[in-house]
Write a protein that holds these residues in place. Structure first.
Motif, PDB file in Angstrom:
ATOM      1  N   PRO A  87     156.988 100.827  14.706  1.00  0.00           N
ATOM      2  CA  PRO A  87     157.110 100.466  16.128  1.00  0.00           C
ATOM      3  C   PRO A  87     156.013 101.019  17.025  1.00  0.00           C
ATOM      4  CG  PRO A  87     158.712 102.149  15.527  1.00  0.00           C
ATOM      5  CD  PRO A  87     158.105 101.676  14.246  1.00  0.00           C
ATOM      6  N   LYS A  88     155.293 102.039  16.578  1.00  0.00           N
ATOM      7  CA  LYS A  88     154.256 102.630  17.426  1.00  0.00           C
ATOM      8  C   LYS A  88     152.839 102.287  16.962  1.00  0.00           C
ATOM      9  CE  LYS A  88     157.180 106.510  18.818  1.00  0.00           C
ATOM     10  NZ  LYS A  88     157.315 107.985  18.886  1.00  0.00           N
ATOM     11  N   LYS A  89     152.731 101.464  15.946  1.00  0.00           N
ATOM     12  CA  LYS A  89     151.411 101.177  15.387  1.00  0.00           C
ATOM     13  C   LYS A  89     150.766  99.924  15.956  1.00  0.00           C
ATOM     14  CE  LYS A  89     151.136 104.589  12.395  1.00  0.00           C
ATOM     15  NZ  LYS A  89     150.056 105.601  12.436  1.00  0.00           N
ATOM     16  N   PHE A  90     151.562  98.963  16.441  1.00  0.00           N
ATOM     17  CA  PHE A  90     151.007  97.690  16.913  1.00  0.00           C
ATOM     18  C   PHE A  90     150.865  97.704  18.429  1.00  0.00           C
ATOM     19  CE2 PHE A  90     153.208  96.622  12.910  1.00  0.00           C
ATOM     20  CZ  PHE A  90     152.112  96.143  12.206  1.00  0.00           C
ATOM     21  N   THR A  91     149.632  97.529  18.904  1.00  0.00           N
ATOM     22  CA  THR A  91     149.385  97.515  20.349  1.00  0.00           C
ATOM     23  C   THR A  91     149.080  96.118  20.873  1.00  0.00           C
ATOM     24  OG1 THR A  91     147.088  98.129  19.869  1.00  0.00           O
ATOM     25  CG2 THR A  91     148.588  99.900  20.469  1.00  0.00           C
ATOM     26  N   LEU A  92     148.750  95.184  19.970  1.00  0.00           N
ATOM     27  CA  LEU A  92     148.432  93.813  20.351  1.00  0.00           C
ATOM     28  C   LEU A  92     149.050  92.859  19.330  1.00  0.00           C
ATOM     29  CD1 LEU A  92     144.589  94.205  21.057  1.00  0.00           C
ATOM     30  CD2 LEU A  92     146.402  94.120  22.788  1.00  0.00           C
ATOM     31  N   LEU A  93     149.250  91.604  19.748  1.00  0.00           N
ATOM     32  CA  LEU A  93     149.744  90.562  18.846  1.00  0.00           C
ATOM     33  C   LEU A  93     148.867  89.321  18.923  1.00  0.00           C
ATOM     34  CD1 LEU A  93     153.636  90.284  19.272  1.00  0.00           C
ATOM     35  CD2 LEU A  93     152.389  91.350  17.398  1.00  0.00           C
ATOM     36  N   HIS A  94     148.738  88.636  17.808  1.00  0.00           N
ATOM     37  CA  HIS A  94     148.262  87.254  17.783  1.00  0.00           C
ATOM     38  C   HIS A  94     149.458  86.377  17.463  1.00  0.00           C
ATOM     39  CE1 HIS A  94     143.613  87.527  17.071  1.00  0.00           C
ATOM     40  NE2 HIS A  94     143.994  87.932  18.267  1.00  0.00           N
ATOM     41  N   LEU A  95     149.817  85.504  18.382  1.00  0.00           N
ATOM     42  CA  LEU A  95     150.902  84.563  18.165  1.00  0.00           C
ATOM     43  C   LEU A  95     150.327  83.284  17.567  1.00  0.00           C
ATOM     44  CD1 LEU A  95     153.016  84.963  21.426  1.00  0.00           C
ATOM     45  CD2 LEU A  95     153.417  85.995  19.186  1.00  0.00           C
ATOM     46  N   LYS A  96     150.769  82.963  16.370  1.00  0.00           N
ATOM     47  CA  LYS A  96     150.245  81.814  15.640  1.00  0.00           C
ATOM     48  C   LYS A  96     151.322  81.379  14.661  1.00  0.00           C
ATOM     49  CE  LYS A  96     146.179  82.619  14.064  1.00  0.00           C
ATOM     50  NZ  LYS A  96     145.119  83.182  13.191  1.00  0.00           N
ATOM     51  N   ASP A  97     151.684  80.111  14.683  1.00  0.00           N
ATOM     52  CA  ASP A  97     152.746  79.629  13.804  1.00  0.00           C
ATOM     53  C   ASP A  97     152.146  78.886  12.609  1.00  0.00           C
ATOM     54  OD1 ASP A  97     155.319  79.302  12.889  1.00  0.00           O
ATOM     55  OD2 ASP A  97     156.069  78.388  14.743  1.00  0.00           O
ATOM     56  N   MET A  98     152.885  78.902  11.496  1.00  0.00           N
ATOM     57  CA  MET A  98     152.427  78.316  10.246  1.00  0.00           C
ATOM     58  C   MET A  98     153.243  77.072   9.894  1.00  0.00           C
ATOM     59  SD  MET A  98     152.389  80.028   6.431  1.00  0.00           S
ATOM     60  CE  MET A  98     151.961  81.615   7.135  1.00  0.00           C
ATOM     61  N   GLU A  99     152.540  76.023   9.565  1.00  0.00           N
ATOM     62  CA  GLU A  99     153.187  74.772   9.181  1.00  0.00           C
ATOM     63  C   GLU A  99     154.239  75.008   8.104  1.00  0.00           C
ATOM     64  OE1 GLU A  99     151.889  70.514   7.098  1.00  0.00           O
ATOM     65  OE2 GLU A  99     150.368  71.907   7.839  1.00  0.00           O
ATOM     66  N   LYS A 100     155.380  74.359   8.249  1.00  0.00           N
ATOM     67  CA  LYS A 100     156.435  74.489   7.259  1.00  0.00           C
ATOM     68  C   LYS A 100     155.960  73.956   5.917  1.00  0.00           C
ATOM     69  CE  LYS A 100     160.235  74.254  10.601  1.00  0.00           C
ATOM     70  NZ  LYS A 100     161.396  73.480  11.101  1.00  0.00           N
ATOM     71  N   GLY A 101     156.359  74.653   4.857  1.00  0.00           N
ATOM     72  CA  GLY A 101     156.002  74.228   3.511  1.00  0.00           C
ATOM     73  C   GLY A 101     154.751  74.884   2.961  1.00  0.00           C
ATOM     74  N   ILE A 102     153.979  75.531   3.825  1.00  0.00           N
ATOM     75  CA  ILE A 102     152.768  76.205   3.357  1.00  0.00           C
ATOM     76  C   ILE A 102     153.153  77.469   2.589  1.00  0.00           C
ATOM     77  CG2 ILE A 102     150.684  77.443   4.064  1.00  0.00           C
ATOM     78  CD1 ILE A 102     150.465  74.435   4.349  1.00  0.00           C
ATOM     79  N   GLU A 103     152.590  77.628   1.405  1.00  0.00           N
ATOM     80  CA  GLU A 103     152.809  78.843   0.625  1.00  0.00           C
ATOM     81  C   GLU A 103     151.585  79.733   0.794  1.00  0.00           C
ATOM     82  OE1 GLU A 103     153.863  78.194  -3.406  1.00  0.00           O
ATOM     83  OE2 GLU A 103     155.462  76.759  -2.930  1.00  0.00           O
ATOM     84  N   GLY A 104     151.812  80.957   1.206  1.00  0.00           N
ATOM     85  CA  GLY A 104     150.706  81.851   1.489  1.00  0.00           C
ATOM     86  C   GLY A 104     150.111  82.487   0.249  1.00  0.00           C
ATOM     87  N   ASN A 105     149.139  83.345   0.504  1.00  0.00           N
ATOM     88  CA  ASN A 105     148.513  84.147  -0.544  1.00  0.00           C
ATOM     89  C   ASN A 105     147.904  85.361   0.151  1.00  0.00           C
ATOM     90  OD1 ASN A 105     145.666  83.524   0.294  1.00  0.00           O
ATOM     91  ND2 ASN A 105     146.299  81.453  -0.303  1.00  0.00           N
ATOM     92  N   ASN A 106     147.353  86.275  -0.610  1.00  0.00           N
ATOM     93  CA  ASN A 106     146.792  87.466   0.026  1.00  0.00           C
ATOM     94  C   ASN A 106     145.269  87.501  -0.052  1.00  0.00           C
ATOM     95  OD1 ASN A 106     146.438  88.202  -2.661  1.00  0.00           O
ATOM     96  ND2 ASN A 106     148.216  89.548  -2.669  1.00  0.00           N
ATOM     97  N   THR A 107     144.654  86.324   0.082  1.00  0.00           N
ATOM     98  CA  THR A 107     143.189  86.250   0.107  1.00  0.00           C
ATOM     99  C   THR A 107     142.629  86.339   1.520  1.00  0.00           C
ATOM    100  OG1 THR A 107     143.100  83.837   0.322  1.00  0.00           O
ATOM    101  CG2 THR A 107     143.263  84.742  -1.917  1.00  0.00           C
ATOM    102  N   GLY A 108     143.463  86.020   2.516  1.00  0.00           N
ATOM    103  CA  GLY A 108     142.967  85.972   3.889  1.00  0.00           C
ATOM    104  C   GLY A 108     142.339  84.644   4.250  1.00  0.00           C
ATOM    105  N   HIS A 109     142.588  83.609   3.446  1.00  0.00           N
ATOM    106  CA  HIS A 109     142.002  82.294   3.690  1.00  0.00           C
ATOM    107  C   HIS A 109     143.091  81.224   3.701  1.00  0.00           C
ATOM    108  CE1 HIS A 109     137.992  83.956   3.184  1.00  0.00           C
ATOM    109  NE2 HIS A 109     138.355  84.466   2.006  1.00  0.00           N
TER     110      HIS A 109
END
Length: 268
Positions: free
Chosen positions: A191-213
């Motif tokens: 709770p004390k680590k985040f000072t800013l947010l980026h609000l961005k929604d992801m299309e339904k059905g998209i499966e993520g990964n941890n590449t950053g792309h």
């Protein structure tokens, strides 16, 4: 006492304002800087995150910001500059009168982001963050997904968060979820680590990964995708996060941002 802020046309929010990450309009800026800033003004947004002048002289660009009632509260900084030229980072923030400095990417081989990389990045951010704090600035690192790779009983991000002594984080809720994390759970855990947010929604059905792309057009109107934007905004109010920046990287940004603002105004 919690501050009360009026955003645009009657949107009453507590503790934070909704702004815009200028990267959202990168293609529009290439065509017409003045009209693009005017568009942001028409949307009723007054706080922005950026740090570039789009090939304009600094004073001319700042004059356009003033003309459109836009305040640059956060500027981007490259990792290399944070590691090797902090004075350059400070000057850019001071030039714009910004309080926050955000870094959105650590250069690395996509196939190699491990504890060694994580420790190095954390050390760089702590060292730079300490200098920035002495200059009245706040450093916020923007995880991009690769930080959520497994480490011990958690993730490499957990290592960063627990060892972040002189910097904070900007939580991009899209990239956190895309990387396999639960952004709302992260906010509750740290709770004390985040000072800013980026609000961005992801299309339904998209499966993520941890590449950053990911494809840009998987960014959709807030509240229409698979991310719990309502829960995240409510938690941000509870935590007193100062700024939540809409970032929409899709080609439909000009039509989607106004709809996202309508959605945010509907939240209680």
């Amino acid at each position: 006492m919690i501050a009360t802020i009026l955003l645009g046309s009657g949107f009453l929010a507590q503790a934070q304002e909704v702004g815009l990450q200028l990267y959202s309009l990168r293609n529009q800026f290439k065509m017409d800087v003045s009209n693009t800033l005017g568009l942001i003004n028409e949307w009723g947004i007054t706080k922005i995150e950026g740090g570039e002048t789009y090939d304009m002289p600094l004073e001319d660009f700042k004059a356009l910001l003033a003309e459109n009632d836009l305040e640059m509260v956060s500027v981007g900084a490259g990792f290399d500059d944070l590691e090797n030229d902090v004075d350059k980072v400070i000057k850019n923030a001071k030039d714009f009168g910004a309080k926050y400095i955000m870094c959105a990417w650590v250069p690395h081989d996509d196939n190699k982001w491990d504890l060694e990389e994580t420790k190095h990045a954390t050390d760089v951010f702590n060292k730079a963050g300490k200098i920035l704090k002495k200059n009245g600035l706040v450093l916020a690192y923007h995880p991009h997904g690769y930080e959520f790779r497994p480490y011990r009983n958690g993730t490499l991000f957990d290592y960063m968060a627990k060892n972040a002594t002189d910097f904070t984080f900007e939580l991009d809720v899209f990239w956190a979820q895309h990387g396999g994390a639960d952004p709302l759970a992260l906010m509750k855990k740290y709770p004390k680590k985040f000072t800013l947010l980026h609000l961005k929604d992801m299309e339904k059905g998209i499966e993520g990964n941890n590449t950053g792309h990911e494809e840009d057009d998987t960014n959709v109107v807030l509240g229409t995708g698979q991310i719990d934007i309502a829960g995240i905004v409510a938690e941000a109010k509870e935590l007193g996060i100062e700024y939540m920046f809409i970032e929409d990287e899709s080609k439909n940004v000009v039509t989607q941002v106004p709809k996202s603002l309508v959605y945010l105004k509907s939240l209680k």
